[in-house]
Scaffold this motif. Structure first.
Motif, PDB file in Angstrom:
ATOM      1  N   ASP A 237       0.856  -1.187   0.000  1.00  0.00           N
ATOM      2  CA  ASP A 237       0.000   0.000   0.000  1.00  0.00           C
ATOM      3  C   ASP A 237       0.891   1.234   0.000  1.00  0.00           C
ATOM      4  OD1 ASP A 237      -1.617   2.188   0.550  1.00  0.00           O
ATOM      5  OD2 ASP A 237      -2.423   1.374   2.421  1.00  0.00           O
ATOM      6  N   PRO A 238       1.078   1.893  -1.161  1.00  0.00           N
ATOM      7  CA  PRO A 238       1.928   3.076  -1.200  1.00  0.00           C
ATOM      8  C   PRO A 238       1.248   4.302  -0.605  1.00  0.00           C
ATOM      9  CG  PRO A 238       0.955   2.742  -3.336  1.00  0.00           C
ATOM     10  CD  PRO A 238       0.545   1.563  -2.481  1.00  0.00           C
ATOM     11  N   ASP A 239      -0.055   4.199  -0.305  1.00  0.00           N
ATOM     12  CA  ASP A 239      -0.825   5.340   0.179  1.00  0.00           C
ATOM     13  C   ASP A 239      -0.956   5.389   1.693  1.00  0.00           C
ATOM     14  OD1 ASP A 239      -1.351   6.066  -2.541  1.00  0.00           O
ATOM     15  OD2 ASP A 239      -2.801   4.423  -2.585  1.00  0.00           O
ATOM     16  N   ALA A 240      -0.370   4.431   2.397  1.00  0.00           N
ATOM     17  CA  ALA A 240      -0.418   4.427   3.856  1.00  0.00           C
ATOM     18  C   ALA A 240       0.220   5.711   4.398  1.00  0.00           C
ATOM     19  CB  ALA A 240       0.312   3.207   4.410  1.00  0.00           C
ATOM     20  N   PRO A 241      -0.264   6.202   5.524  1.00  0.00           N
ATOM     21  CA  PRO A 241       0.255   7.461   6.056  1.00  0.00           C
ATOM     22  C   PRO A 241       1.600   7.287   6.773  1.00  0.00           C
ATOM     23  CG  PRO A 241      -1.498   6.656   7.462  1.00  0.00           C
ATOM     24  CD  PRO A 241      -1.411   5.715   6.290  1.00  0.00           C
TER      25      PRO A 241
ATOM     26  N   ALA B 126      -6.678  -1.985   5.477  1.00  0.00           N
ATOM     27  CA  ALA B 126      -7.327  -1.273   6.584  1.00  0.00           C
ATOM     28  C   ALA B 126      -6.799   0.155   6.660  1.00  0.00           C
ATOM     29  CB  ALA B 126      -7.096  -2.006   7.906  1.00  0.00           C
ATOM     30  N   PRO B 127      -7.083   0.968   5.640  1.00  0.00           N
ATOM     31  CA  PRO B 127      -6.606   2.350   5.699  1.00  0.00           C
ATOM     32  C   PRO B 127      -7.326   3.116   6.806  1.00  0.00           C
ATOM     33  CG  PRO B 127      -8.103   2.078   3.854  1.00  0.00           C
ATOM     34  CD  PRO B 127      -7.883   0.716   4.448  1.00  0.00           C
ATOM     35  N   PRO B 128      -6.720   4.173   7.308  1.00  0.00           N
ATOM     36  CA  PRO B 128      -7.397   4.969   8.336  1.00  0.00           C
ATOM     37  C   PRO B 128      -8.719   5.534   7.809  1.00  0.00           C
ATOM     38  CG  PRO B 128      -5.087   5.613   8.151  1.00  0.00           C
ATOM     39  CD  PRO B 128      -5.382   4.691   7.013  1.00  0.00           C
TER      40      PRO B 128
ATOM     41  N   THR C 256      -9.087   6.748  -0.719  1.00  0.00           N
ATOM     42  CA  THR C 256      -8.907   5.437  -1.345  1.00  0.00           C
ATOM     43  C   THR C 256      -7.427   5.081  -1.375  1.00  0.00           C
ATOM     44  OG1 THR C 256     -10.854   5.795  -2.720  1.00  0.00           O
ATOM     45  CG2 THR C 256      -9.317   4.079  -3.428  1.00  0.00           C
ATOM     46  N   HIS C 257      -7.119   3.884  -0.902  1.00  0.00           N
ATOM     47  CA  HIS C 257      -5.749   3.371  -0.941  1.00  0.00           C
ATOM     48  C   HIS C 257      -5.634   2.330  -2.039  1.00  0.00           C
ATOM     49  CE1 HIS C 257      -3.984   4.547   3.186  1.00  0.00           C
ATOM     50  NE2 HIS C 257      -4.915   5.415   2.840  1.00  0.00           N
ATOM     51  N   ARG C 258      -4.429   2.241  -2.631  1.00  0.00           N
ATOM     52  CA  ARG C 258      -4.120   1.230  -3.636  1.00  0.00           C
ATOM     53  C   ARG C 258      -3.363   0.080  -2.965  1.00  0.00           C
ATOM     54  NH1 ARG C 258      -0.437   4.786  -7.049  1.00  0.00           N
ATOM     55  NH2 ARG C 258      -0.205   5.699  -4.987  1.00  0.00           N
ATOM     56  N   TYR C 259      -3.714  -1.131  -3.343  1.00  0.00           N
ATOM     57  CA  TYR C 259      -3.046  -2.341  -2.842  1.00  0.00           C
ATOM     58  C   TYR C 259      -2.456  -3.027  -4.060  1.00  0.00           C
ATOM     59  CZ  TYR C 259      -5.290  -0.861   1.291  1.00  0.00           C
ATOM     60  OH  TYR C 259      -5.675  -0.072   2.349  1.00  0.00           O
ATOM     61  N   ILE C 260      -1.152  -2.837  -4.237  1.00  0.00           N
ATOM     62  CA  ILE C 260      -0.473  -3.305  -5.441  1.00  0.00           C
ATOM     63  C   ILE C 260       0.046  -4.716  -5.216  1.00  0.00           C
ATOM     64  CG2 ILE C 260       1.406  -2.878  -7.061  1.00  0.00           C
ATOM     65  CD1 ILE C 260       1.183   0.112  -6.224  1.00  0.00           C
ATOM     66  N   VAL C 261      -0.520  -5.648  -5.977  1.00  0.00           N
ATOM     67  CA  VAL C 261      -0.061  -7.034  -5.960  1.00  0.00           C
ATOM     68  C   VAL C 261       0.992  -7.128  -7.058  1.00  0.00           C
ATOM     69  CG1 VAL C 261      -0.704  -9.450  -6.252  1.00  0.00           C
ATOM     70  CG2 VAL C 261      -2.369  -7.815  -5.290  1.00  0.00           C
ATOM     71  N   CYS C 262       2.187  -7.573  -6.684  1.00  0.00           N
ATOM     72  CA  CYS C 262       3.280  -7.666  -7.643  1.00  0.00           C
ATOM     73  C   CYS C 262       3.882  -9.065  -7.601  1.00  0.00           C
ATOM     74  CB  CYS C 262       4.359  -6.633  -7.305  1.00  0.00           C
ATOM     75  SG  CYS C 262       5.761  -6.651  -8.444  1.00  0.00           S
TER      76      CYS C 262
ATOM     77  N   THR D  71      -3.738  -4.028  -9.208  1.00  0.00           N
ATOM     78  CA  THR D  71      -3.962  -3.082  -8.121  1.00  0.00           C
ATOM     79  C   THR D  71      -5.426  -3.110  -7.709  1.00  0.00           C
ATOM     80  OG1 THR D  71      -2.193  -1.653  -8.908  1.00  0.00           O
ATOM     81  CG2 THR D  71      -3.783  -0.684  -7.387  1.00  0.00           C
ATOM     82  N   GLY D  72      -5.665  -3.485  -6.453  1.00  0.00           N
ATOM     83  CA  GLY D  72      -6.988  -3.386  -5.858  1.00  0.00           C
ATOM     84  C   GLY D  72      -7.069  -2.114  -5.032  1.00  0.00           C
ATOM     85  N   THR D  73      -8.265  -1.717  -4.639  1.00  0.00           N
ATOM     86  CA  THR D  73      -8.436  -0.495  -3.871  1.00  0.00           C
ATOM     87  C   THR D  73      -9.337  -0.745  -2.655  1.00  0.00           C
ATOM     88  OG1 THR D  73     -10.373   0.226  -5.118  1.00  0.00           O
ATOM     89  CG2 THR D  73      -8.213   0.953  -5.934  1.00  0.00           C
ATOM     90  N   HIS D  74      -9.221   0.148  -1.673  1.00  0.00           N
ATOM     91  CA  HIS D  74     -10.142   0.124  -0.525  1.00  0.00           C
ATOM     92  C   HIS D  74     -10.115   1.474   0.158  1.00  0.00           C
ATOM     93  CE1 HIS D  74     -12.665  -1.431   2.599  1.00  0.00           C
ATOM     94  NE2 HIS D  74     -11.825  -1.011   3.510  1.00  0.00           N
ATOM     95  N   GLU D  75     -11.289   1.860   0.659  1.00  0.00           N
ATOM     96  CA  GLU D  75     -11.423   3.104   1.427  1.00  0.00           C
ATOM     97  C   GLU D  75     -12.312   2.839   2.640  1.00  0.00           C
ATOM     98  OE1 GLU D  75     -12.963   7.722   0.902  1.00  0.00           O
ATOM     99  OE2 GLU D  75     -13.153   6.325  -0.767  1.00  0.00           O
ATOM    100  N   GLU D  76     -11.851   3.266   3.796  1.00  0.00           N
ATOM    101  CA  GLU D  76     -12.669   3.194   5.013  1.00  0.00           C
ATOM    102  C   GLU D  76     -13.366   4.537   5.197  1.00  0.00           C
ATOM    103  OE1 GLU D  76     -13.238   0.770   7.539  1.00  0.00           O
ATOM    104  OE2 GLU D  76     -12.333  -0.606   6.095  1.00  0.00           O
ATOM    105  N   GLN D  77     -14.645   4.527   5.389  1.00  0.00           N
ATOM    106  CA  GLN D  77     -15.398   5.776   5.582  1.00  0.00           C
ATOM    107  C   GLN D  77     -15.285   6.278   6.994  1.00  0.00           C
ATOM    108  OE1 GLN D  77     -16.766   7.339   3.004  1.00  0.00           O
ATOM    109  NE2 GLN D  77     -16.047   5.704   1.668  1.00  0.00           N
TER     110      GLN D  77
END
Length: 173
Positions: free
Chosen positions: A67-71, A119-121, A126-132, A167-173
């Motif tokens: 997840d490159p978008d993690a804080p 499990a982004p904050p 929206t966070h990207r989950y890059i499967v490589c 790349t899958g995505t997920h966002e926690e509201q």
């Protein structure tokens, strides 16, 4: 959310095909691939993966989820499995708990050597989950279970032959 491409500054490797019954490129992750451990209501189950068309000379594979978008300044590694034998071209759902013989499990940023789901904050976007899946030119990288995914990926700088991404995505509201 940061907008960085984690593979942009690495050597440009030939691409090969990666598919999944669980991850749709650009689409939201299924509940199974979300985290239960970190409170996102998921199951922490690694996705099913299949790949083909790896470059000639491939002697092993590495699979990661990042997840490159993690804080954090370094993102968040959700899964890392190295030294997957070249004859293996798919992983069943849940393979993080029962990897192929010879494969090495590495600790994720949650502190386990299995898959930890998304499990982004809440409210972080929206966070990207890059499967490589990386094709490797040696049967075994010089890494062990105590080496981090970052260390494994440093070895891939020298030994990577090809790369397949979803790349899958997920966002926690």
């Amino acid at each position: 959310m940061l907008d960085r491409e984690p593979y942009a500054d690495l050597p440009d490797l030939p691409r090969f095909d990666l598919t999944s019954e669980d991850v749709t490129d650009g689409g939201p992750l299924a509940r199974a691939q979300l985290s239960g451990i970190m409170g996102a209501g998921g199951d922490d189950v690694s996705p099913q993966l299949s790949w083909s068309g790896a470059p000639e000379g491939t002697k092993s594979y590495v699979v990661t989820v990042f997840d490159p978008d993690a804080p954090t300044p370094s993102g968040f590694w959700h899964w890392c499995l190295s030294n997957i034998p070249a004859g293996v071209t798919s992983l069943e759902r849940g393979a993080a708990s029962d990897p192929p013989a010879g494969a090495v499990r590495h600790r994720n940023d949650g502190g386990t050597d299995e898959y930890i789901g998304a499990a982004p904050p809440p409210g972080h976007g929206t966070h990207r989950y890059i499967v490589c899946v990386t094709a490797v030119d040696v049967e075994e990288l010089e890494v062990g279970p105590d080496d981090s995914p970052a260390t494994v990926n440093f070895q891939l700088f020298f030994h990577g032959l090809g790369r397949a991404l979803l790349t899958g995505t997920h966002e926690e509201q």
